[in-house]
Design an enzyme around this catalytic site. Structure first.
Site, PDB file in Angstrom:
ATOM      1  N   ASP A  65      38.630  -8.740  13.354  1.00  0.00           N
ATOM      2  CA  ASP A  65      37.793  -8.923  12.175  1.00  0.00           C
ATOM      3  C   ASP A  65      36.372  -9.263  12.611  1.00  0.00           C
ATOM      4  OD1 ASP A  65      40.015  -8.802  10.199  1.00  0.00           O
ATOM      5  OD2 ASP A  65      40.626 -10.639  11.213  1.00  0.00           O
ATOM      6  N   ASP A  67      33.092 -11.293  11.100  1.00  0.00           N
ATOM      7  CA  ASP A  67      32.574 -12.172  10.058  1.00  0.00           C
ATOM      8  C   ASP A  67      31.061 -12.297  10.191  1.00  0.00           C
ATOM      9  OD1 ASP A  67      35.141 -12.594   9.162  1.00  0.00           O
ATOM     10  OD2 ASP A  67      35.419 -14.424  10.337  1.00  0.00           O
ATOM     11  N   ASP A 154      34.016 -25.305  13.709  1.00  0.00           N
ATOM     12  CA  ASP A 154      35.052 -26.175  14.258  1.00  0.00           C
ATOM     13  C   ASP A 154      34.995 -26.296  15.782  1.00  0.00           C
ATOM     14  OD1 ASP A 154      35.834 -23.550  14.601  1.00  0.00           O
ATOM     15  OD2 ASP A 154      37.681 -23.714  13.425  1.00  0.00           O
TER      16      ASP A 154
END
Length: 457
Positions: A65, A67, A154
């Site tokens: 993916d 992002d 994170d």
């Protein structure tokens, strides 16, 4: 509310890595992601690839993916793309749809209460961001700068931003060092970050296994004491997270690391007493199923979460079924049916299992009770059962671990499937002779009553 841990010795500073030094090529980036980046830039907004896709490209991997993050608000993004839909409440996101590919676009996140109650657009931060009494973020739509956004990421290797404006990567948290040392490191104070979102503990384990890294000591230390906070996460979200954990092609290694850090109990409390012993049949069975699942995924074969969940909960089911038979005097069939409902109900309090999977789980479990019953037409009928193959595969793994009669039964079904019709009939005849018959009783002919005979006459 959230703010950067001022006592942390980890400062968020952007270090620009020019094109010549990072090796990321546009040839390795999705064409659709590039379209999104260029259109946002053309409209006057900042836009970057961010997170796992940049990390994987830096590691020489192929991201699944891509992002994007930008200073455009969700509404501004929607105004630029007709194929855009806005989703989410906790995190407001834009999904730009290109056929089967979705490019997820997020707006730079900001801190909730640092430096006033309004974000740069004049929105009330208290209305846009919310935490519960444990420090967990319930709503997080405070927008900010790229520096704040990086701070809110994170892990350090997820705070790297790739720009098509100059093809440079900006590394805000020394993610390059983490990659080079192969360490999973949280940004900021680990306990605070885990309290904000306990799922980060699962992500730390998943990344460590996926990327063949270790979890740094400061990042690892609070996990066991905070594992219970996973109980605050919605069961539906944990179902999605467990799919990432166990259906990634490294499920066995992930399971073992989750067990090491005490993260299995809040996910599967019914397993707690069964997997304490590394050599127990329950532990060996789960590992065998996960190993088989990994092999199938890595060979591009189909897998279903139903099979995995059926395996994880098989021995709790068997234990509960035997308990019901002993305490209530139920027959095996009724005890199994009741136990299935109870075991699934207990599990769904922690991890939601959609009905389309729980129905298949029940089929697999019921077949474990039906497969030993092979006489007459039953064996042929079972071969036509829609879930026969899943039930047989499940039995085969049980046979590998349990041996004895279960292994003998699995071997019989292996031969029966492969045999021609004549051989199958011979196998059933031999089985009947060996096990004493179990022939169907002849049907009794009903005698006609005298009155009815008279009436007929």
């Amino acid at each position: 509310m959230f703010s950067r841990d001022k006592s942390s010795d980890q400062e968020i500073q952007g270090v620009v890595i020019p094109r010549a030094e990072h090796g990321i090529s546009r040839d390795d980036i999705s064409d659709n992601a590039l379209k999104v980046l260029y259109r946002l830039n053309k409209a006057g907004f900042q836009a970057y690839l961010v997170g796992g896709c940049v990390r994987d490209l830096m590691l020489g991997l192929h991201p699944k993916d891509f992002d994007v993050v930008t200073d455009a608000t969700p509404e501004q993004i929607k105004g630029l793309f007709r194929n855009c839909r806005l989703i989410g409440r906790r995190f407001r996101l834009a999904h730009i749809v290109f056929g089967r590919e979705i490019i997820e676009v997020a707006t730079f996140r900001g801190h909730h209460a640092d430096g006033g109650n309004e974000d740069p657009d004049g929105n009330d931060k208290k209305a846009l961001g919310k935490q519960d009494e444990h420090g967990q973020l319930l709503r997080d739509n405070v927008f900010g700068s790229i520096e704040e956004d990086a701070e809110r990421r994170d892990f350090t290797f997820n705070a790297m931003y790739y720009s098509v404006a100059d093809f440079a990567v900006t590394d805000f948290a020394n993610g390059i060092d983490a990659i080079q040392k192969r360490e999973v490191r949280l940004i900021g104070d680990p306990e605070t970050r885990y309290r904000e979102d306990p799922v980060r503990m699962l992500r730390a384990v998943r990344f460590a296994v996926k990327l063949n890294m270790t979890i740094s000591k400061p990042t690892a230390t609070p996990i066991k004491s905070l594992a219970h906070l996973l109980g605050n996460i919605p069961a539906a979200r944990l179902f999605e997270e467990t799919l990432k954990l166990f259906l990634s092609g490294q499920g066995e290694a992930t399971f073992l690391m989750l067990r090491e850090y005490g993260l299995l109990t809040p996910l599967f409390p019914q397993l707690e007493s069964l997997i304490r012993d590394e050599n127990s049949r329950e532990m060996q069975f789960i590992r065998a199923v996960l190993r088989n699942t990994d092999d199938r995924i890595n060979n591009d074969q189909r897998v279903t979460p139903a099979f995995l969940y059926a395996a994880l909960l098989w021995y709790p089911l068997e234990e509960q079924s035997q308990k019901l038979q002993a305490e209530s005097g139920l027959n095996a069939h009724d005890a199994l049916n009741i136990a299935m409902g109870e075991v699934i109900s207990r599990q769904t309090k922690h991890i939601m299992i959609p009905k389309r999977f729980s129905t298949v789980m029940r089929d697999i479990w019921i077949l474990q009770q039906r497969l030993p019953k092979r006489f007459g037409r039953r064996a042929f009928q079972l071969l036509t059962h829609p879930k026969f193959r899943a039930g047989y595969d499940f039995l085969a793994v049980r046979g590998q671990i349990e041996g004895g009669e279960v292994l003998e039964l699995a071997d019989w079904w292996t031969q029966f499937q492969q045999a021609d019709n004549g051989k199958q009939k011979q196998m059933l005849k031999t089985l009947r002779q060996r096990e004493g018959g179990d022939k169907p009783k002849p049907r009794r002919r009903r005698r006609k009553s005298p009155n009815k005979q008279a009436d007929h006459d």
